[in-house]
Motif scaffolding. Structure first.
Motif, PDB file in Angstrom:
ATOM      1  N   UNK A 162       3.112  -5.668  -3.921  1.00  0.00           N
ATOM      2  CA  UNK A 162       4.896  -6.048  -3.702  1.00  0.00           C
ATOM      3  C   UNK A 162       4.038  -6.370  -2.381  1.00  0.00           C
ATOM      4  N   UNK A 163       3.788  -5.752  -1.130  1.00  0.00           N
ATOM      5  CA  UNK A 163       3.080  -6.164   0.317  1.00  0.00           C
ATOM      6  C   UNK A 163       2.763  -7.461   0.319  1.00  0.00           C
ATOM      7  N   UNK A 164       1.370  -7.737  -0.689  1.00  0.00           N
ATOM      8  CA  UNK A 164       0.922  -8.825  -0.794  1.00  0.00           C
ATOM      9  C   UNK A 164       1.857 -10.290  -0.987  1.00  0.00           C
ATOM     10  N   UNK A 165       2.908  -9.710  -1.611  1.00  0.00           N
ATOM     11  CA  UNK A 165       3.776 -11.013  -2.228  1.00  0.00           C
ATOM     12  C   UNK A 165       4.608 -11.122  -1.940  1.00  0.00           C
ATOM     13  N   UNK A 166       5.214 -10.227  -0.074  1.00  0.00           N
ATOM     14  CA  UNK A 166       5.547 -10.336   0.814  1.00  0.00           C
ATOM     15  C   UNK A 166       5.542 -11.449   1.226  1.00  0.00           C
ATOM     16  N   UNK A 167       3.971 -11.492   1.836  1.00  0.00           N
ATOM     17  CA  UNK A 167       3.400 -12.323   2.991  1.00  0.00           C
ATOM     18  C   UNK A 167       3.014 -12.978   2.491  1.00  0.00           C
ATOM     19  N   UNK A 168       2.058 -13.579   1.345  1.00  0.00           N
ATOM     20  CA  UNK A 168       2.760 -14.585   0.575  1.00  0.00           C
ATOM     21  C   UNK A 168       3.542 -16.080   1.202  1.00  0.00           C
ATOM     22  N   UNK A 169       5.123 -14.792   0.539  1.00  0.00           N
ATOM     23  CA  UNK A 169       6.573 -15.354   0.826  1.00  0.00           C
ATOM     24  C   UNK A 169       6.416 -15.951   2.101  1.00  0.00           C
ATOM     25  N   UNK A 170       5.840 -15.665   2.778  1.00  0.00           N
ATOM     26  CA  UNK A 170       5.899 -15.457   4.299  1.00  0.00           C
ATOM     27  C   UNK A 170       5.287 -15.958   5.370  1.00  0.00           C
ATOM     28  N   UNK A 186       5.480  12.306  -0.309  1.00  0.00           N
ATOM     29  CA  UNK A 186       4.498  11.412  -1.002  1.00  0.00           C
ATOM     30  C   UNK A 186       3.669  10.342   0.116  1.00  0.00           C
ATOM     31  N   UNK A 187       2.501  10.311  -0.265  1.00  0.00           N
ATOM     32  CA  UNK A 187       0.949   9.262   0.221  1.00  0.00           C
ATOM     33  C   UNK A 187       1.035   8.361  -0.419  1.00  0.00           C
ATOM     34  N   UNK A 188       1.454   7.051   0.406  1.00  0.00           N
ATOM     35  CA  UNK A 188       1.159   5.753  -0.017  1.00  0.00           C
ATOM     36  C   UNK A 188      -0.397   5.288  -0.161  1.00  0.00           C
ATOM     37  N   UNK A 189      -0.904   4.655  -0.772  1.00  0.00           N
ATOM     38  CA  UNK A 189      -2.323   4.208  -0.704  1.00  0.00           C
ATOM     39  C   UNK A 189      -2.796   2.860   1.240  1.00  0.00           C
ATOM     40  N   UNK A 190      -2.911   3.737   2.289  1.00  0.00           N
ATOM     41  CA  UNK A 190      -2.544   3.101   2.993  1.00  0.00           C
ATOM     42  C   UNK A 190      -4.321   2.044   3.252  1.00  0.00           C
ATOM     43  N   UNK A 191      -5.162   2.641   2.878  1.00  0.00           N
ATOM     44  CA  UNK A 191      -6.334   1.421   2.717  1.00  0.00           C
ATOM     45  C   UNK A 191      -6.355   0.180   2.131  1.00  0.00           C
ATOM     46  N   UNK A 192      -5.094   0.303   0.537  1.00  0.00           N
ATOM     47  CA  UNK A 192      -5.150  -1.399   0.096  1.00  0.00           C
ATOM     48  C   UNK A 192      -4.510  -1.700   0.430  1.00  0.00           C
ATOM     49  N   UNK A 193      -3.153  -1.221   1.426  1.00  0.00           N
ATOM     50  CA  UNK A 193      -1.992  -1.842   1.808  1.00  0.00           C
ATOM     51  C   UNK A 193      -2.721  -2.189   3.323  1.00  0.00           C
ATOM     52  N   UNK A 194      -3.807  -1.798   3.545  1.00  0.00           N
ATOM     53  CA  UNK A 194      -4.122  -2.115   5.230  1.00  0.00           C
ATOM     54  C   UNK A 194      -5.667  -3.387   4.773  1.00  0.00           C
ATOM     55  N   UNK A 195      -5.781  -3.218   3.784  1.00  0.00           N
ATOM     56  CA  UNK A 195      -6.971  -4.693   2.858  1.00  0.00           C
ATOM     57  C   UNK A 195      -5.435  -5.706   3.005  1.00  0.00           C
ATOM     58  N   UNK A 196      -4.455  -5.229   2.759  1.00  0.00           N
ATOM     59  CA  UNK A 196      -4.095  -6.536   2.030  1.00  0.00           C
ATOM     60  C   UNK A 196      -3.732  -7.523   3.288  1.00  0.00           C
TER      61      UNK A 196
END
Length: 497
Positions: A162-170, A186-196
């Motif tokens: 979802x973050x990648x989609x937003x970044x591609x649009x902006x 709830x803990x998010x996948x910070x590693x994957x989001x950071x890489x994105x």
């Protein structure tokens, strides 16, 4: 949780270097000298002052202003050493001590982002202080919607996709801003989001207000810095043991550190009080030492939280909210020191359970929603778990059977954003009855509090569902809507078209 992406603990430095609290020790040593205090604060640490009568003279002797030789004036001071130890403990390149909570850290993070781009890609369920930061910075926001637990009426996190989609649009994105862990642990996948974020050339900012204890014990999730975050707000007073209102801001070791550090320095000077409390600052130093050297005591806290969950599952009246986290792809782990309990499953709303626990049992829980209560155990604390569990099971069942319990109160979907938060906040406004506000643009941030996640942002269209949700929240025991012009949310401030 998804075991294939579960985070691993990050080892923290221990030993004699972390066994000291240089600033706290210096404050105590300073207080032991025989001062004639003809400076501020005006109580002058006098033993017969009204404050001494209320709180004891010991507290007043520790209440020093900033810029004192031997404490924080100059270079290589006890304060310098304290922040260096904190950076080492959390794995940061640099750490700043804050005296206005993680809200101040979020505002600092928001203030630096205009130097990086024009649009902040931000999780919609961030704390209201992030939205306050958008008002201060003037940035546009591209909101990424979190997953929603419709049964509990709570928001979790966002996925890297979802973050990648937003970044591609902006393509003008300045940074990515997410929350982990959530208010319910709830803990998010910070590693994957950071890489994105890094793949798109922007830093990742994490509001880790509720995870300042992460990484200090093998039984805890790893912290956001260890997972690649570039800037992390840490509400140290929440579960890490410092005094209320104290917090930290951590700069990561990643590719944006050289760029961000001078910007953070300037923004920190802009919003940090020139009269920061030595007592709050010293508490951060002590809390860091306790965490870094406290694996045994943290283990005791983890065992206590596990006991609560185990007994609740065995007795069967209530449900443990985190047992359902595996249904959500954005959740990779859970904070074991947060015990979220579905009270509606046991025949009582969360608001009523919280009221009765407080009134009849002298037990305070962190928050209540329509469906649940959340109990938190500080890292290193050892509460009476039997007392809590027994009190829960003496509560009445006013909701009766499942049929009597009705529909759970659901989070309303946000209205359309037609102005930036700053544009709406700075526009001429008018207070109107709530029924007349429906369909108009909000001038305020409105958030059921706690947890303080905005339900309405400045610049968003107000919906009838949101008005109903906020009014029901305000009418509940201990209910509060941050930003409302009146306690019952009978009126709202809208942009004067």
């Amino acid at each position: 949780m998804n075991s294939t992406t579960a985070v691993a603990p990050h080892p923290r430095p221990t030993g004699t270097r972390q066994d000291v609290a240089p600033y706290a020790d210096a404050v105590r040593a300073h207080a032991e000298r025989d001062w004639l205090r003809l400076n501020v604060p005006g109580h002058a640490a006098e033993a017969d002052s009204p404050l001494a009568e209320a709180f004891g003279p010991g507290l007043l002797t520790l209440d020093f202003p900033p810029l004192l030789e031997g404490l924080d004036l100059g270079t290589g001071t006890p304060m310098d050493r304290a922040t260096e130890l904190a950076a080492e403990a959390w794995g940061a390149r640099r750490t700043w001590f804050l005296t206005n909570g993680a809200s101040q850290g979020n505002q600092i993070a928001s203030l630096i982002t205009p130097m990086l781009g024009r649009t902040l890609v931000v999780q919609r369920s961030v704390h209201s202080s992030v939205i306050d930061g958008l008002v201060l910075s003037g940035l546009k926001a591209a909101f990424v919607q979190p997953s929603l637990d419709t049964e509990q009426g709570i928001a979790h996190g966002v996925t890297a996709a979802a973050v990648a989609e937003a970044l591609s649009s902006h393509p003008d994105a300045a940074a990515v801003y997410v929350v982990s862990p959530s208010y319910f642990g709830a803990v998010a996948d910070i590693r994957a989001i950071a890489d994105t974020a890094h793949a798109h050339g922007v830093p990742l900012i994490v509001d880790e207000a509720w995870g300042s204890h992460f990484g200090f014990h093998p039984g805890l999730p790893s912290g956001a810095l260890a997972q690649g975050a570039d800037l992390v707000t840490s509400s140290t007073h929440k579960l890490a043991g410092s005094l209320t209102q104290s917090a930290m801001l951590h700069l990561g070791q990643g590719p944006f550190a050289d760029l961000l550090e001078p910007l953070i320095d300037r923004a920190h000077r802009l919003v940090q009080s020139t009269s920061s409390s030595a007592i709050l600052l010293a508490s951060l130093d002590v809390a860091r030492r306790a965490l870094a050297c406290g694996q045994d005591t943290i283990g005791t806290s983890l065992q206590a939280a596990d006991r609560i969950r185990a007994v609740l599952r065995r007795l069967g009246r209530y449900e443990v909210v985190s047992d359902g986290f595996g249904r959500f792809p954005d959740i990779v782990a859970a904070d074991p020191l947060r015990v979220a309990i579905d009270t509606r499953a046991g025949g009582i709303s969360g608001h009523e359970a919280r009221r009765l626990l407080f009134r009849d049992h002298q037990i305070m829980v962190e928050v209540a929603t329509d469906s649940a209560v959340v109990a938190v155990l500080g890292a290193g604390s050892a509460p009476d778990t039997d007392r809590f569990v027994e009190a829960l099971h003496t509560l009445p069942r006013p909701l009766g059977t499942e049929a009597d319990r009705g529909i759970r109160l659901s989070l309303p979907a946000p209205g359309e954003a037609v102005l930036t938060p700053r544009e709406a906040f700075m526009s001429p406004g008018r207070v109107v009855p709530a029924v007349e506000a429906v369909g108009r643009v909000s001038a305020d941030t409105l958030a059921a509090y706690p947890p303080g996640i905005p339900n309405v942002l400045p610049g968003e269209v107000i919906t009838s569902q949101t008005v109903r949700f906020l009014q029901l929240t305000a009418s509940a025991p201990n209910g509060h809507v941050r930003g409302a012009v009146d306690p019952t949310v009978s009126h709202l401030r809208v942009v004067d078209a």
